[in-house]
Structures are given as C-alpha cells and as structure tokens.
Design an enzyme around this catalytic site. Structure first.
Site, PDB file in Angstrom:
ATOM      1  N   ALA A 222       0.831  -1.201   0.000  1.00 40.19           N
ATOM      2  CA  ALA A 222       0.000   0.000   0.000  1.00 40.19           C
ATOM      3  C   ALA A 222       0.872   1.260   0.000  1.00 40.19           C
ATOM      4  O   ALA A 222       1.981   1.250   0.555  1.00 40.19           O
ATOM      5  CB  ALA A 222      -0.916  -0.008   1.235  1.00 40.19           C
ATOM      6  N   PRO A 223       0.412   2.328  -0.667  1.00 37.42           N
ATOM      7  CA  PRO A 223      -0.906   2.525  -1.291  1.00 37.42           C
ATOM      8  C   PRO A 223      -1.063   1.927  -2.682  1.00 37.42           C
ATOM      9  O   PRO A 223      -2.154   1.949  -3.235  1.00 37.42           O
ATOM     10  CB  PRO A 223      -1.023   4.052  -1.353  1.00 37.42           C
ATOM     11  CG  PRO A 223       0.374   4.528  -1.448  1.00 37.42           C
ATOM     12  CD  PRO A 223       1.208   3.581  -0.644  1.00 37.42           C
ATOM     13  N   CYS A 366      12.206   4.863   2.302  1.00 39.46           N
ATOM     14  CA  CYS A 366      12.087   6.305   2.059  1.00 39.46           C
ATOM     15  C   CYS A 366      12.987   7.077   3.008  1.00 39.46           C
ATOM     16  O   CYS A 366      12.723   8.240   3.315  1.00 39.46           O
ATOM     17  CB  CYS A 366      10.641   6.762   2.231  1.00 39.46           C
ATOM     18  SG  CYS A 366       9.484   6.007   1.093  1.00 39.46           S
TER      19      CYS A 366
END
Length: 411
Positions: A222-223, A366
């Site tokens: 997800a997303p 990230c």
C-alpha cells in the site's frame, strides 16, 4: 371532606370521596394562556431583572495586538534541524562540497511527477498529446514561474513514459493556467491510463527486471503505486493476443491500507493480482498444485510457491520525504531509524526465505539513514559474510566499474 360544595350523608362517614377530574377540550389544552409572572415582593432588586445587556468591553491593547498578529501555530514549520545536519554530516551521505546544495534541494517543494501506463490502449495518443500539446502550451503559459522546461520526460525512465512537471502538486491545483492540464491528469488517472507517482517511487520496480511468467511478491504494497507499476510490466511483457501468465501478490499489514491498495490497482482491470493482509515479517508460505487438472486428487502433493521477484519496500522513518512532509523537520531525531531497524531486518529475511534460487529481491526505504539501509542489508547477509566479502573483492578487481556493475546486475 369531599368535593367542594358537597355534603356527606352521614357525619360519621370519614371516607374521602374521589374528586371528579375535569377533562379539558382539545382546543382548550392547545391554547392555554400562559400564566402571568407573580409580582415582585417589596424590596426585591427590581433593577437586576430589568437591566439591559452590558456594552461589550473594548479589548486590551496587548490582546488586540496579539489578535492582529498571526499565531505561531498557523505559521509553517521552519525547514531546519541542527541535529539532522550534524547526524548526516557525520554519516557522509554526500560529499562535503555538495552539502549546501543538498540542503537547498531539501527545502524546495517536491515537483509533481506522473507515469503513463505502458499497457494502456491509448498509449500513443496520450504521449503525443503530452509532447505536442501540453508541453508547448505550458512552456508559454508558466515559463516565468517554473523555468524553461515546465514539462519534460524523465530521461532515465524507459520509453519516455515518466514525466516531470517543474511545479509542486499544490501549484498544479491552484494555478488557473494549468486547469486544463490538471483536469487531463485527473481524468486519465481515474481510468488507469496515468498514475501520479513520485519519481523515486518508480525506481525500485525497475531494478526487479520483471519477465513474463514471473511470480512477484510486493511485501508492503500500500498505497499501490509500485504494485500498479509491476502490473504494467507483466501486461507489457505478454505476447500479443494472450493474457499474461505472471502473478503479483500484493500484501499489507493494515486492512484500511489494503482498501486503498485495491482502489488504486482496480484501475488496471487485471486478473493477475492477489491482495493479502498479513504481517510482512510473518508472510505465510504458499502452495501450488503441480497440475490444474490434478489439483483435487489425493496423490497430488502441493508444490511450494517460490517467488521469482520480491519487492521489499519496508516501513521506515521516512526522512527522505522532507520535501513534502515539512513536519519531519521538527520531529526528526537520530533515534527514529533505530526504532524500525529490527522490523526491517525481519521483513528482509522473510523476503529472502520466500525467494526462488536465482531470483531477485529489491530492498528499498524512504529514508536516508544507513541504519535503515546498509545496516539492514548487512544484517540480512550476516550468515554469509565471508562469501559476500569474497564477491565484493572480486568486483573490486575490475578497473572498469561499468563492467563490474553490469556483472552484478546480471546484464
């Protein structure tokens, strides 16, 4: 005593006679006159009841000045953090002479990027419209605001299918000159021809090198932008006129995020996707029947499903998203990466266990923190450190690094 005006037959009869009730007519019950308020007693403070509303007090000068100034809570957070700079300078993630430029980029808004679906029916029409219509019109309309190249393809993405807009998503929504282009993006995104996705998010699926017939696991999906990208790849690699034989299993821990994942991937209209809801570090082993025709026979033993490709995009501190998540400048601390390290190692180790021999896993975050990146990879290979070091020494013997990189990537 009985009812008023009545006499009892016997003076010794002391029973109480029930008082007959008087029934009001409906109109009388509905239209009763309100009772008048009793008169005030003598000496009552009549002035308290008849006093009018008090005139509003004039605000104090200090309060009025404070009200006219913007509150500190409404101001944007400062884009600086001394501990962040000290930590990453020590980690040497960039060269010292590039540090000021690096910090300058982190304080700029994140440009809007999107990708054209390589397997959509209208691929040529969409690319032609981007190149011939919108690219020229945007250069004329917003050249002062975003420079010479308002809209341009990302040079490193195959087929010029990924595009870079030299404006943030907020500027894209609020600029009247970009209204038609914004509506075009929204419409094409809704029908699945375009996916709005950050440029860095497009990179990990490219390194998987997906081929026709691959079984692919997206462990923390997800997303769903990377999952959608993987689905594009398997549909693009199929033979003309045939359905793809590849399979993508997209997993996420939270049910709400699985709902978002399904919403984003249903635009692909594919039958080659399975969405699961498990902890990534405990993802269960899957089995396949050897032959569909013998799937329900007792003597047919199921075959363990091993994945050709695993995408391991793990939860992280996210300090690589500072350009869009400005609150991180205030919240960041050096301990944030440590909180995710063990979870990231467990997810990576489970991904390796599910991988087929000769398969490929891509690990991504990230975050810029080595604790969440290099340290996790090193821990994942802790049982084979000697073999890994020998392989790295073998690569270092190459004078031509491009040849060594090609060898490492299997090209």
């Amino acid at each position: 005593r009985g009812h008023e005006g009545e006499q009892h037959d016997s003076p010794t009869d002391t029973r109480l006679a029930p008082s007959p009730r008087r029934h009001r007519r409906p109109e009388e019950a509905m239209h009763r006159r309100p009772q008048e308020a009793p008169p005030l007693e003598r000496g009552a403070p009549e002035s308290l009841w008849r006093r009018g509303p008090r005139p509003p007090r004039s605000p104090a000068p200090a309060a009025a000045a404070a009200r006219s100034e913007p509150s500190t809570s409404s101001l944007p957070p400062p884009l600086e953090n001394a501990a962040f700079e000290e930590y990453y300078k020590e980690q040497r993630i960039v060269h010292e002479e590039e540090w000021d430029a690096f910090m300058s980029v982190l304080r700029k808004p994140l440009p809007a990027t999107f990708r054209v679906n390589a397997s959509c029916r209208f691929l040529k029409d969409i690319c032609s419209r981007l190149e011939n219509d919108f690219r020229r019109s945007l250069e004329n309309e917003v050249s002062d605001e975003c420079g010479e190249y308002a809209l341009s393809p990302l040079p490193w993405y195959p087929g010029n299918l990924a595009w870079h807009l030299n404006l943030s998503r907020k500027q894209l929504r609020k600029n009247p000159a970009l209204e038609s282009f914004h509506e075009f993006l929204k419409h094409e995104s809704e029908v699945g021809n375009v996916t709005r996705q950050e440029a860095v998010s497009m990179v990990p699926p490219l390194f998987l090198n997906v081929q026709a017939g691959h079984h692919i696991l997206d462990m923390c999906a997800a997303p769903g932008s990377k999952t959608f990208q993987l689905l594009e790849m398997i549909h693009q690699s199929k033979e003309p006129g045939l359905l793809p034989t590849a399979l993508v299993i997209a997993n996420d821990l939270k049910v709400q995020r699985c709902d978002v994942l399904i919403h984003n991937t249903k635009r692909m209209c594919t039958a080659n996707l399975i969405v699961t809801n498990h902890e990534a570090q405990s993802f269960p082993s899957c089995s396949l029947a050897k032959d569909d025709s013998e799937a329900y026979k007792d003597h047919c033993k199921p075959q363990r499903l091993e994945f050709d490709r695993v995408l391991c995009d793990v939860p992280c501190s996210g300090d690589g998203t500072l350009r869009k998540s400005h609150d991180l400048w205030r919240k960041w601390s050096s301990s944030m990466g440590n909180e995710f390290h063990l979870l990231q190692v467990n997810i990576a180790m489970r991904g390796i266990a599910l991988l087929k021999v000769g398969g490929r896993m891509v690990y991504s975050t990230c975050s810029m923190n080595p604790v969440e990146n290099e340290a996790v990879v090193a821990e994942s290979f802790s049982g084979e450190v000697e073999a890994l070091l020998n392989y790295l020494m073998f690569l270092l013997s190459y004078e031509n690094w491009s040849a060594a990189l090609d060898l490492a990537l299997g090209r």
